[in-house]
Every structure is written in structure tokens, then in C-alpha cells.
Design an enzyme around this catalytic site. Structure first.
Site, PDB file in Angstrom:
ATOM      1  N   HIS A 109      -4.609  32.141  69.472  1.00  0.00           N
ATOM      2  CA  HIS A 109      -4.575  32.584  70.875  1.00  0.00           C
ATOM      3  C   HIS A 109      -5.780  33.436  71.270  1.00  0.00           C
ATOM      4  O   HIS A 109      -5.651  34.401  72.035  1.00  0.00           O
ATOM      5  CB  HIS A 109      -3.285  33.357  71.159  1.00  0.00           C
ATOM      6  N   HIS A 183       2.317  31.789  78.226  1.00  0.00           N
ATOM      7  CA  HIS A 183       3.134  31.934  77.011  1.00  0.00           C
ATOM      8  C   HIS A 183       4.451  32.662  77.308  1.00  0.00           C
ATOM      9  O   HIS A 183       4.862  33.550  76.568  1.00  0.00           O
ATOM     10  CB  HIS A 183       2.326  32.694  75.954  1.00  0.00           C
ATOM     11  N   GLU A 318       4.970  25.619  75.916  1.00  0.00           N
ATOM     12  CA  GLU A 318       3.572  25.888  76.248  1.00  0.00           C
ATOM     13  C   GLU A 318       2.816  24.574  76.426  1.00  0.00           C
ATOM     14  O   GLU A 318       2.501  23.887  75.467  1.00  0.00           O
ATOM     15  CB  GLU A 318       2.922  26.702  75.137  1.00  0.00           C
TER      16      GLU A 318
END
Length: 353
Positions: A109, A183, A318
Site C-alpha cells: 500500500h 480501503h 478493494e
């Protein structure tokens, strides 16, 4: 449509004040989002009897977010999901990123200070039937190890059709890789109602990308048939959870484009029979990472108003490109070149039945 904007504090070392925007439509659905990490802090949705509940995990103030959290409602970038060993190559130039996921040793991420840790600029667009907040920032060349100055706009909006929009747009001055997503952790019964195991899920995905023990795709494309990932027909999550090691889902599934609505492909349908709330996910993205939050018990997360979030109290859907695409030439490309525009859109549509 109603809009409320309020000061929510400051982040040390960042010059832009944090603002919280609350959007509400005439159907009684409301969305709260702040310009720190583009974090969705709240989504309140009426049930079949008109009773509202907050259907995302999160906190009630900025300080709690600053103390750390597992990406509750945040934007993930510059590259959402994982890159193997934090390394990729573009045009014979190697890039080395942080390996910030302790359990796997991978880059996750965008690193320890990804897009979720910055306060973004913003502009408000009010239409008769929708309100959009356009968040923007420049991710400088070398930030978190990535190449190129990336100019990013992340638009989050609510309309009168009970649709929440997550749109991304980016340009660069050097070749780079980009993969952006929201997210949020969803629990359609309410953030304080226990696990999502009783939810019914349908995924418009017949294939997935299996991973090795280090959570990186092997490069194979495999059928979901005969596996716990088979949600091609709507099933209770608990039914398939029993087929998974540790009861855990954290997998990228390939959206099969079997059902369209304009430029959007149907990706997922999530339903809570007790409340009647349903969430339909439509997207232009090629994949969807289904994570059922089974690792939430690894740490103590005291959420909104002290509610303790345990394993599987919320789940993520996601929409994104595939993990480790920069190192998998046969995956849909995440490369962005100068002169090109990265643009992806996702809708979360809420209804009751």
C-alpha cells in the site's frame, strides 16, 4: 443534497488543515470523508425499516487515526496491495521500495508513508443531484522510492441514487507504476454488530490469482470452482470461510465482465438479510481484492466510541489492479507514461430489499 464542512485538526509537519466533509442526500444516506488520507470515516445507511447504522469501521476523531489503523477507509497508493520484495524495473531502471509488511516482507500500500498519510488539497463540486469532493496532491519524484512526479486527483462523491463514487485520475512526468483504491471495511449490519460471516456475497469473478506463502501472486490464473473463493453464486461468507486456512480471505479475483452498466462492470454484491441492506460494487478496474478482516484481532483496535473491532467485524472489497503487476508482464499493466492519463472509477450503490 446537504454539505457540512468542519475543521478536524492538524497533522504535524503538514501545512494544510484537516477538514471533515459530511454529505447527505434526501434518502437519508450520509457520507463523511476527510482530506487526511482521503479517509471515509462514516457511511450511515437506512435499513429496510428506515433505521440508520454506520456501515464502515472507523473512528470519531482525527487523533485516533493518527495513532495508527489498518487502512480504515483510506486511499491506498502509490501502489495498492503488494510488490514483491519492494522491487520493480522500468526501462532497465530498478526501483527499491520499503518492505513494510512485517508478516510477509513485502511492500504494501505504498509504504509506511503512503498516500494515506498525507493531507490533500480539496475542491468542492455541488450539483443538484450530487456532491463531489475533489482531493488532489503531487507525489514527488522519489517519494517512497517511486519514480516520477505524479499529479493525482481522487474524487469521492455521493448522489441522490444512493451511490458513493470513488474516482481516480493521475498523470506523470516520468514512467511510473500506479494502482489506487479505497480501503474501507464494510459491515452492512452496522460497525458495532459483530462479524460479517452472516453476510451474503456474490463476486462477478470466475478466476483468481493464487499467491505463494509470501502473499505474492505466483503468476497463475486459476478457476475459483471447487475452492472457497467460489462466490459466483451468492453465498453466506461463513459457508465458504470453512474451506479457507485460518478462515481467511485476502485474495485478488479477476472481474469477469459478465454484467455491465455503461462503462462499469459489476464486481460484487453484498447483502445483510437482517437489516435488508445491500451494497452493489461496480467498477472500471480489472480486479477486486476480497479481504474478510480475519487479521483484525492481531492488534487491539478500539473503533468508533470504543467499539472493539475483532476478527471479521468488517470486510474489504478493494477494486484495483492485480498485486505485483509491475513484476508480472502478463497481468494488466499498471505502468503510466508521460502523456497518458490514469483513470479508474468505482461505484458503491446502496439499496434495501
Amino acid at each position: 443534497m446537504k454539505l457540512k464542512q468542519q475543521n478536524w485538526g492538524e497533522v504535524e509537519g503538514q501545512s494544510i488543515p484537516v477538514q471533515l466533509f459530511t454529505l447527505e442526500n434526501s434518502q437519508g444516506l450520509s457520507l463523511a470523508v476527510m482530506n487526511y488520507g482521503c479517509i471515509v470515516t462514516s457511511i450511515e445507511v437506512p435499513d429496510r425499516d428506515g433505521q440508520k447504522a454506520d456501515v464502515v469501521l472507523g473512528y470519531e476523531n482525527l487523533d485516533k487515526y493518527l495513532q495508527g489503523h489498518p487502512f480504515f477507509g483510506a486511499v491506498a497508493g502509490r501502489y495498492a496491495n503488494r510488490i514483491e520484495n519492494g522491487c520493480y524495473t522500468l526501462d532497465d531502471q530498478s526501483f527499491e521500495l520499503e518492505t513494510n509488511e512485517p508478516l510477509t516482507g513485502q511492500h504494501l500500500h505504498g509504504g509506511r508513508k503512503g498516500f494515506d498519510k498525507y493531507v490533500w488539497n480539496f475542491a468542492v463540486e455541488q450539483q443538484q443531484d450530487a456532491i463531489f469532493i475533489h482531493f488532489s496532491r503531487v507525489s514527488s519524484d522519489g517519494e517512497s522510492g517511486y519514480g516520477g512526479n505524479l499529479v493525482v486527483t481522487h474524487t469521492i462523491g455521493l448522489d441522490e441514487s444512493n451511490q458513493i463514487h470513488f474516482n481516480f485520475r493521475a498523470i506523470t512526468d516520468k514512467p511510473t507504476v500506479v494502482n489506487l483504491c479505497n480501503h474501507s471495511y464494510y459491515n452492512l449490519a452496522g460497525h458495532d454488530s459483530g462479524t460479517v460471516d452472516g453476510h451474503t456475497l456474490k463476486l462477478y469473478a470466475q478466476f483468481y490469482t493464487p499467491v505463494s506463502e509470501n502473499a505474492i501472486p505466483t503468476g497463475e490464473i486459476c478457476s475459483v470452482l471447487g475452492t472457497g473463493l467460489d462466490f459466483t453464486q451468492a453465498k453466506r461468507i461463513a459457508e465458504n470461510k470453512a474451506c479457507m486456512p485460518d478462515g481467511g480471505f485476502d485474495h485478488n479475483l479477476i472481474i469477469d465482465a459478465s454484467k455491465y452498466e455503461g462503462e462499469y462492470k459489476y464486481a460484487a454484491e453484498l447483502y445483510d438479510s437482517n437489516s435488508g441492506r445491500m451494497m452493489t460494487v461496480l467498477t472500471t478496474q480489472p480486479g477486486i481484492q476480497f479481504y474478510n478482516g480475519y487479521k483484525l484481532s492481531n492488534k487491539q483496535w478500539l473503533g468508533r466510541h470504543g467499539e472493539r473491532y475483532e476478527s471479521c467485524y468488517g470486510m474489504c472489497l478493494e477494486t484495483q489492479h492485480f498485486p505485483d503487476s509491475p513484476n508480472k508482464a502478463h497481468f494488466p499493466s499498471t505502468r503510466l507514461n508521460p502523456g497518458e492519463v490514469y483513470e479508474e472509477k468505482t461505484i458503491h450503490r446502496f439499496s434495501v430489499k
